[in-house]
Design an enzyme around this catalytic site. Sequence first.
Site, short mmCIF file in Angstrom:
data_model
loop_
_atom_site.label_atom_id
_atom_site.label_comp_id
_atom_site.label_asym_id
_atom_site.label_seq_id
_atom_site.Cartn_x
_atom_site.Cartn_y
_atom_site.Cartn_z
N LYS A 132 -9.82 -0.96 20.37
CA LYS A 132 -9.34 -2.30 19.98
C LYS A 132 -7.90 -2.11 19.54
CE LYS A 132 -8.58 -5.30 17.28
NZ LYS A 132 -7.22 -5.90 17.17
N GLU A 192 -7.12 6.81 8.91
CA GLU A 192 -5.72 7.12 8.58
C GLU A 192 -5.13 5.83 8.06
OE1 GLU A 192 -4.09 8.94 12.10
OE2 GLU A 192 -5.38 10.67 11.87
N CYS A 230 3.85 5.05 8.82
CA CYS A 230 3.00 5.28 7.64
C CYS A 230 3.50 6.45 6.81
CB CYS A 230 1.57 5.53 8.09
SG CYS A 230 1.46 6.90 9.25
N GLU A 272 2.65 -0.41 -0.70
CA GLU A 272 3.26 -0.14 0.60
C GLU A 272 3.88 -1.43 1.15
OE1 GLU A 272 0.77 0.28 4.17
OE2 GLU A 272 1.85 2.13 4.59
P1 NAD Z 1 -4.11 -3.50 10.00
O1 NAD Z 1 -5.07 -2.80 9.09
O2 NAD Z 1 -3.70 -4.88 9.68
O3 NAD Z 1 -4.72 -3.59 11.48
C1 NAD Z 1 -5.10 -2.44 12.19
C2 NAD Z 1 -6.17 -2.81 13.20
O4 NAD Z 1 -7.36 -3.20 12.53
C3 NAD Z 1 -5.78 -3.96 14.11
O5 NAD Z 1 -6.21 -3.65 15.42
C4 NAD Z 1 -6.56 -5.13 13.53
O6 NAD Z 1 -6.84 -6.13 14.45
C5 NAD Z 1 -7.83 -4.43 13.07
N1 NAD Z 1 -8.58 -5.11 12.01
C6 NAD Z 1 -8.11 -5.91 11.01
N2 NAD Z 1 -9.12 -6.33 10.22
C7 NAD Z 1 -10.26 -5.77 10.71
C8 NAD Z 1 -11.63 -5.82 10.34
N3 NAD Z 1 -12.03 -6.51 9.27
N4 NAD Z 1 -12.53 -5.12 11.07
C9 NAD Z 1 -12.13 -4.41 12.13
N5 NAD Z 1 -10.84 -4.33 12.56
C10 NAD Z 1 -9.92 -5.00 11.85
O7 NAD Z 1 -2.87 -2.52 10.12
P2 NAD Z 1 -1.49 -2.79 10.88
O8 NAD Z 1 -0.74 -3.83 10.11
O9 NAD Z 1 -1.76 -2.99 12.33
O10 NAD Z 1 -0.74 -1.37 10.72
C11 NAD Z 1 0.05 -1.02 9.63
C12 NAD Z 1 -0.76 -0.19 8.64
O11 NAD Z 1 -1.24 0.98 9.27
C13 NAD Z 1 0.07 0.30 7.47
O12 NAD Z 1 -0.68 0.17 6.29
C14 NAD Z 1 0.30 1.78 7.78
O13 NAD Z 1 0.53 2.61 6.68
C15 NAD Z 1 -0.99 2.13 8.46
N6 NAD Z 1 -0.82 3.33 9.28
C16 NAD Z 1 -1.36 4.52 8.85
C17 NAD Z 1 -1.18 5.67 9.61
C18 NAD Z 1 -1.73 7.00 9.16
O14 NAD Z 1 -1.72 7.92 9.95
N7 NAD Z 1 -2.18 7.14 7.93
C19 NAD Z 1 -0.45 5.60 10.81
C20 NAD Z 1 0.08 4.37 11.20
C21 NAD Z 1 -0.12 3.23 10.44
#
Ligand code: NAD
Length: 486
Positions: free
Chosen positions: A178, A254, A288, A390
């Site tokens: 997804k 992550e 991140c 963040e």
């Molecule tokens: P997000 O959590 O908003 O969304 C990530 C994914 O989860 C999307 O595909 C979204 O549609 C899906 N999603 C949202 N709610 C959901 C639910 N209830 N059930 C299932 N899926 C759901 O994150 P984002 O805004 O896309 O990305 C930015 C975030 O990702 C930042 O917090 C960043 O730190 C983190 N990040 C972490 C790493 C790491 O390696 N630790 C790497 C990259 C990004």
Amino acid sequence: MFVVHNFINGEFVETAGGQTFTKRSPVDNTVLYSVSEASQRHVDAAVNAARGALNGEWGNLSTEQRVDLLYGVADEITRRFDDFVEAEMADTGQHRHVMEHVFIPRGAANFRAFAETIKTVSSESFQTATPDGRGAINYAIRVPKGAIAVICPWNAPFMLMTWKVAPALACGNSVVVKPSEETPATASLLGEVMSAVGVPRGVYNVVNGFGPDSAGEWLARHPGIDAITFTGETRTGTAIMKSAAEGVRDVSFELGGKNAGIVFADADFDAAVEGIYRAAFLNSGQICLGTERVYVERPIFDRFVNALKARAESVKYGRPSDPGATYGPLISQEHRKKVLSYYERARADGATLVTGGGIPGLPADLASGAWVQPTIWTGLPETSAVVREEIFGPCCHIRPFDSEGEVIGLANDSECGLSTTIWTQNLSRAHRMAARIDVGICWINSWFLRDLRTPFGGAKQSGIGREGGVHSLEFYTETRNICVKL
Ligand code: NAD
């Protein structure tokens, strides 16, 4: 208009009834294409296809045959390099340079790295004494975990998605991906690659949509999914973990960071300025592992702040395709609202604004994009939300420190524990500090330097589990003990 479809059981599938959503350009807010939005029925079909693949041709392949296919995938990504670069540039608005040198090559490298890992991994065995004196042999084999849900963010979409898909497939699992609703293009392109190199149908599936009450939640809740690997916000991780509890499914997370960058007075000054500049502003701060909290030893504090200010003010705004441009927009208008709310919060909390703090004045063709200025503050208390939460934007707060003990305390005073970058010429101190800062990865005199064999993940609320090299096998396989009585 061009439509990005779901990819289910080897076919691009249009949504019945034509349910779509629109993808806009971060650069100028124009409509780029539309995306077929998966219904619950599509998610069922994708999960069923993934389960079917486990019991079909894919499930019967030898490790060597799977490895050959993974190398084929890597080669085909490389052959279609420009398509991936263009797609990811359009989706994210980020520059060609970072796409060509980091994000897209890493996608291909992920498939090669995990093909290598799975070829060379060994397993344990024991000779066991038994009362009758004849003994037994115990040995372990690794078997795939099953159908894996891969839920991805938008900030480095292809690199982060393949970081999960490659080890999952190397271990013999099937996946339903997804992608983020903001960046679905490269997941779809990877479907073309899978078909072109002969990865059996159903092994790689993609469903498009949103999170809650949409494809993300339906996939995470689906009883046909054996485990969930997720990269994204800590809050979303919490919601997914609740879904995973039903059926006691395993998770690999992550999550977010609020990472400290620490600069000692003995650091190579220019290298430290450039290192912190990259950590705070690369990808417009949407990494991140990036640094939003910078701590600088007091004797060089003013000089450092001025140098970072000059560096931040040297960015060149522009379209991803503009070779002179070095700095892109945020991913969306919605994300810009969030980042600007922290810019406002910094003002309200009494920050000294060193540079930036708002929306840049840009030519008319870019003015509708999701641009914000690279921003630096000083003078905030550590209790400010700007220092604690963040932001995921191109910004950092810089604070002076006086001793090693003090800065370790400051760095550790966070609910997150993803990464840290320390700049010093005193390597004894660097090693000492690295052992005491509670993070998944600590860089010394570098940042974002990755060896794909090393464990990657977050401490505290920044994640669960480690991926990378053999560490990925812990999540993507079950270890089965086989006991043979002699
Ligand atoms: P997000 O959590 O908003 O969304 C990530 C994914 O989860 C999307 O595909 C979204 O549609 C899906 N999603 C949202 N709610 C959901 C639910 N209830 N059930 C299932 N899926 C759901 O994150 P984002 O805004 O896309 O990305 C930015 C975030 O990702 C930042 O917090 C960043 O730190 C983190 N990040 C972490 C790493 C790491 O390696 N630790 C790497 C990259 C990004």
